[in-house]
Design a protein around this motif. Structure first.
Motif, PDB file in Angstrom:
ATOM      1  N   MET A 145       0.867  -1.332   0.032  1.00  0.00           N
ATOM      2  CA  MET A 145      -0.030  -0.018   0.015  1.00  0.00           C
ATOM      3  C   MET A 145       0.750   1.134  -0.137  1.00  0.00           C
ATOM      4  SD  MET A 145      -2.987   1.232   2.776  1.00  0.00           S
ATOM      5  CE  MET A 145      -3.729  -0.213   2.482  1.00  0.00           C
ATOM      6  N   THR A 146       0.388   2.164  -0.888  1.00  0.00           N
ATOM      7  CA  THR A 146       1.471   3.466  -0.910  1.00  0.00           C
ATOM      8  C   THR A 146       0.974   4.567   0.096  1.00  0.00           C
ATOM      9  OG1 THR A 146      -0.126   4.521  -2.527  1.00  0.00           O
ATOM     10  CG2 THR A 146       1.631   2.938  -3.339  1.00  0.00           C
ATOM     11  N   ASP A 147       1.623   5.478   0.318  1.00  0.00           N
ATOM     12  CA  ASP A 147       1.405   6.667   1.276  1.00  0.00           C
ATOM     13  C   ASP A 147       0.562   7.672   0.451  1.00  0.00           C
ATOM     14  OD1 ASP A 147       4.501   6.007   2.567  1.00  0.00           O
ATOM     15  OD2 ASP A 147       2.384   5.687   3.801  1.00  0.00           O
ATOM     16  N   ILE A 148       0.037   7.434  -0.748  1.00  0.00           N
ATOM     17  CA  ILE A 148      -0.573   8.652  -1.354  1.00  0.00           C
ATOM     18  C   ILE A 148      -1.853   9.073  -0.888  1.00  0.00           C
ATOM     19  CG2 ILE A 148      -1.765   7.226  -3.192  1.00  0.00           C
ATOM     20  CD1 ILE A 148      -1.154   9.167  -5.330  1.00  0.00           C
ATOM     21  N   ARG A 149      -2.218  10.340  -0.854  1.00  0.00           N
ATOM     22  CA  ARG A 149      -3.546  10.505  -0.366  1.00  0.00           C
ATOM     23  C   ARG A 149      -4.025  11.746  -1.392  1.00  0.00           C
ATOM     24  NH1 ARG A 149      -3.193  11.783   6.063  1.00  0.00           N
ATOM     25  NH2 ARG A 149      -2.117   9.856   6.786  1.00  0.00           N
ATOM     26  N   ILE A 150      -5.176  11.600  -1.704  1.00  0.00           N
ATOM     27  CA  ILE A 150      -5.756  12.199  -2.653  1.00  0.00           C
ATOM     28  C   ILE A 150      -7.113  12.250  -2.174  1.00  0.00           C
ATOM     29  CG2 ILE A 150      -6.501  12.620  -5.249  1.00  0.00           C
ATOM     30  CD1 ILE A 150      -4.402  10.959  -6.181  1.00  0.00           C
ATOM     31  N   PRO A 151      -7.511  13.424  -1.316  1.00  0.00           N
ATOM     32  CA  PRO A 151      -8.798  13.629  -0.911  1.00  0.00           C
ATOM     33  C   PRO A 151      -9.671  14.347  -1.702  1.00  0.00           C
ATOM     34  CG  PRO A 151      -7.330  15.266  -0.247  1.00  0.00           C
ATOM     35  CD  PRO A 151      -6.506  14.453  -0.964  1.00  0.00           C
ATOM     36  N   ALA A 152     -11.127  13.966  -1.551  1.00  0.00           N
ATOM     37  CA  ALA A 152     -12.027  14.807  -2.485  1.00  0.00           C
ATOM     38  C   ALA A 152     -11.703  16.358  -2.316  1.00  0.00           C
ATOM     39  CB  ALA A 152     -13.368  14.666  -1.793  1.00  0.00           C
ATOM     40  N   ARG A 153     -11.769  16.709  -3.661  1.00  0.00           N
ATOM     41  CA  ARG A 153     -11.631  18.464  -3.885  1.00  0.00           C
ATOM     42  C   ARG A 153     -12.623  19.044  -3.390  1.00  0.00           C
ATOM     43  NH1 ARG A 153      -8.497  20.474  -7.889  1.00  0.00           N
ATOM     44  NH2 ARG A 153      -8.397  18.487  -9.105  1.00  0.00           N
ATOM     45  N   ALA A 154     -12.140  20.111  -2.393  1.00  0.00           N
ATOM     46  CA  ALA A 154     -13.013  20.863  -1.918  1.00  0.00           C
ATOM     47  C   ALA A 154     -12.946  22.195  -2.323  1.00  0.00           C
ATOM     48  CB  ALA A 154     -12.807  20.951  -0.180  1.00  0.00           C
ATOM     49  N   ALA A 168       2.588  12.698  -0.501  1.00  0.00           N
ATOM     50  CA  ALA A 168       3.382  11.617  -1.385  1.00  0.00           C
ATOM     51  C   ALA A 168       4.484  11.259  -0.877  1.00  0.00           C
ATOM     52  CB  ALA A 168       3.210  12.363  -2.773  1.00  0.00           C
ATOM     53  N   SER A 169       4.890  10.127  -0.832  1.00  0.00           N
ATOM     54  CA  SER A 169       6.180   9.712  -0.567  1.00  0.00           C
ATOM     55  C   SER A 169       7.247   9.306  -1.534  1.00  0.00           C
ATOM     56  CB  SER A 169       6.157   8.196   0.497  1.00  0.00           C
ATOM     57  OG  SER A 169       5.520   7.243  -0.531  1.00  0.00           O
ATOM     58  N   SER A 170       6.609   9.438  -2.816  1.00  0.00           N
ATOM     59  CA  SER A 170       7.688   9.085  -4.056  1.00  0.00           C
ATOM     60  C   SER A 170       7.247  10.086  -5.270  1.00  0.00           C
ATOM     61  CB  SER A 170       7.368   7.690  -4.479  1.00  0.00           C
ATOM     62  OG  SER A 170       6.189   7.488  -5.112  1.00  0.00           O
ATOM     63  N   ALA A 171       8.184  10.169  -6.200  1.00  0.00           N
ATOM     64  CA  ALA A 171       7.804  10.964  -7.274  1.00  0.00           C
ATOM     65  C   ALA A 171       6.541  10.792  -8.095  1.00  0.00           C
ATOM     66  CB  ALA A 171       9.081  10.921  -8.227  1.00  0.00           C
ATOM     67  N   PRO A 172       6.181   9.469  -8.494  1.00  0.00           N
ATOM     68  CA  PRO A 172       4.915   9.159  -9.229  1.00  0.00           C
ATOM     69  C   PRO A 172       3.945   9.671  -8.456  1.00  0.00           C
ATOM     70  CG  PRO A 172       6.515   7.231  -9.361  1.00  0.00           C
ATOM     71  CD  PRO A 172       7.160   8.350  -8.371  1.00  0.00           C
ATOM     72  N   GLU A 173       3.904   9.387  -7.144  1.00  0.00           N
ATOM     73  CA  GLU A 173       2.734   9.627  -6.278  1.00  0.00           C
ATOM     74  C   GLU A 173       2.546  11.438  -6.234  1.00  0.00           C
ATOM     75  OE1 GLU A 173       3.529   8.192  -2.334  1.00  0.00           O
ATOM     76  OE2 GLU A 173       3.099   5.857  -3.006  1.00  0.00           O
ATOM     77  N   ALA A 174       3.598  12.133  -6.022  1.00  0.00           N
ATOM     78  CA  ALA A 174       3.493  13.596  -5.978  1.00  0.00           C
ATOM     79  C   ALA A 174       3.110  13.879  -7.471  1.00  0.00           C
ATOM     80  CB  ALA A 174       5.030  13.935  -6.007  1.00  0.00           C
ATOM     81  N   LEU A 175       3.549  13.599  -8.504  1.00  0.00           N
ATOM     82  CA  LEU A 175       2.914  13.980  -9.718  1.00  0.00           C
ATOM     83  C   LEU A 175       1.344  13.734  -9.822  1.00  0.00           C
ATOM     84  CD1 LEU A 175       5.725  12.587 -11.972  1.00  0.00           C
ATOM     85  CD2 LEU A 175       5.237  15.082 -11.550  1.00  0.00           C
ATOM     86  N   ALA A 176       0.797  12.645  -9.411  1.00  0.00           N
ATOM     87  CA  ALA A 176      -0.501  12.480  -9.401  1.00  0.00           C
ATOM     88  C   ALA A 176      -1.200  13.250  -8.397  1.00  0.00           C
ATOM     89  CB  ALA A 176      -0.795  10.893  -8.880  1.00  0.00           C
ATOM     90  N   VAL A 177      -0.893  13.358  -7.253  1.00  0.00           N
ATOM     91  CA  VAL A 177      -1.512  14.325  -6.173  1.00  0.00           C
ATOM     92  C   VAL A 177      -1.474  15.735  -6.741  1.00  0.00           C
ATOM     93  CG1 VAL A 177      -1.536  15.235  -3.786  1.00  0.00           C
ATOM     94  CG2 VAL A 177      -0.844  12.561  -4.320  1.00  0.00           C
ATOM     95  N   VAL A 178      -0.344  16.229  -7.223  1.00  0.00           N
ATOM     96  CA  VAL A 178      -0.448  17.823  -7.728  1.00  0.00           C
ATOM     97  C   VAL A 178      -1.162  17.990  -8.808  1.00  0.00           C
ATOM     98  CG1 VAL A 178       1.075  19.569  -8.385  1.00  0.00           C
ATOM     99  CG2 VAL A 178       1.934  18.165  -6.805  1.00  0.00           C
ATOM    100  N   ALA A 179      -1.251  16.971  -9.692  1.00  0.00           N
ATOM    101  CA  ALA A 179      -2.304  16.992 -10.821  1.00  0.00           C
ATOM    102  C   ALA A 179      -3.918  17.114 -10.265  1.00  0.00           C
ATOM    103  CB  ALA A 179      -1.910  15.918 -11.990  1.00  0.00           C
ATOM    104  N   HIS A 180      -4.081  16.363  -9.543  1.00  0.00           N
ATOM    105  CA  HIS A 180      -5.400  16.385  -8.956  1.00  0.00           C
ATOM    106  C   HIS A 180      -5.639  17.435  -8.291  1.00  0.00           C
ATOM    107  CE1 HIS A 180      -8.660  15.086  -6.335  1.00  0.00           C
ATOM    108  NE2 HIS A 180      -9.272  14.183  -7.530  1.00  0.00           N
ATOM    109  N   GLU A 181      -5.016  17.883  -7.257  1.00  0.00           N
ATOM    110  CA  GLU A 181      -5.058  18.945  -6.268  1.00  0.00           C
ATOM    111  C   GLU A 181      -4.826  20.229  -6.734  1.00  0.00           C
ATOM    112  OE1 GLU A 181      -6.966  18.686  -3.817  1.00  0.00           O
ATOM    113  OE2 GLU A 181      -7.370  16.430  -3.883  1.00  0.00           O
ATOM    114  N   ARG A 182      -3.802  20.477  -7.598  1.00  0.00           N
ATOM    115  CA  ARG A 182      -3.751  21.846  -8.184  1.00  0.00           C
ATOM    116  C   ARG A 182      -3.237  22.818  -6.815  1.00  0.00           C
ATOM    117  NH1 ARG A 182      -3.107  22.294 -13.779  1.00  0.00           N
ATOM    118  NH2 ARG A 182      -3.727  20.429 -14.522  1.00  0.00           N
TER     119      ARG A 182
END
Length: 225
Positions: free
Chosen positions: A1-10, A48-62
């Motif tokens: 399981m990864t440490d990625i967190r992508i909460p619902a956009r508020a 995020a704990s890694s580069a791929p996770e960071a790219l995903a979270v930033v793209a989602h959350e802006r």
């Protein structure tokens, strides 16, 4: 399981500084979250704990800010520098603030070259870290005193080309290298904030850069500071 967190956009609150934490140690992220979320208008919107996770979270959350450790899943700092470059290229409006254990002249300069707007070391006190976050959120650069000195130490003796900076522009540039805001520079030099903005615009044009951190880097390479 990864440490990625992508909460619902508020809905974004007026003046809210949205922050994504990128660090491979969960306990560090938890500590930063507990400290930063006590501050008004600072909101942690992803981790995020890694580069791929960071790219995903930033793209989602802006987010407004990415607080980035250069040492991620590998023992090398190159992954963090590459991630910084990817983030700033893909999301120019996002301010990357490096928060890392390592103070190395090369790392500071390379982080700036990769697009980071600031660099602070993890043993910085909470007040200074929060000030750096707020400065980057306003589009300013933010270096603690040690990382600013590292930029200055990177001088290589090159001579400036093109237009010469005025004495006042050099004064402003030296204070920019210390991570000061326009308002603080104005107080230091006894000039208005508007005048500081005028000088910053001129020196950035002369140095052919678009960011304050790049101005400090370019000036250091030219031997101006």
């Amino acid at each position: 399981m990864t440490d990625i967190r992508i909460p619902a956009r508020a809905a974004v609150r007026r003046g809210e500084v949205r922050i994504v934490l990128v660090d491979d140690h969960a306990i560090v992220r938890q500590g930063l979250r507990s400290v930063l979320e006590r501050e008004p208008q600072l909101s942690i919107v992803g981790e995020a704990s890694s580069a791929p996770e960071a790219l995903a979270v930033v793209a989602h959350e802006r987010p407004s800010i990415v607080l980035l450790d250069l040492k991620l899943s590998t023992s090398s700092d190159s992954e963090g520098l590459q991630l910084c470059r990817q983030l700033t290229q893909a999301h120019p409006g996002v301010g990357v603030l490096v928060l890392t254990t390592f103070l190395d002249d090369r790392l500071v300069v390379e982080a700036v070259h990769a697009g980071a707007r600031g660099y602070v070391v993890k043993d910085v006190d909470t007040t200074e870290l929060i000030a750096a976050i707020r400065a980057v959120s306003r589009g300013e650069s933010a270096f603690d005193s040690r990382s600013a000195a590292a930029v200055v130490r990177s001088l290589n003796g090159q001579q400036p080309h093109g237009e010469t900076l005025t004495g006042r522009e050099l004064d402003v540039l030296r204070l920019l290298a210390r991570g000061m805001s326009n308002r603080t520079i104005g107080k230091e030099l006894f000039i208005s904030e508007t005048t500081v903005k005028f000088h910053v615009g001129n020196l950035m044009r002369k140095l052919d850069v678009s960011r304050r951190a790049e101005a400090v880097y370019a000036a250091s390479k030219m031997g101006l500071i």
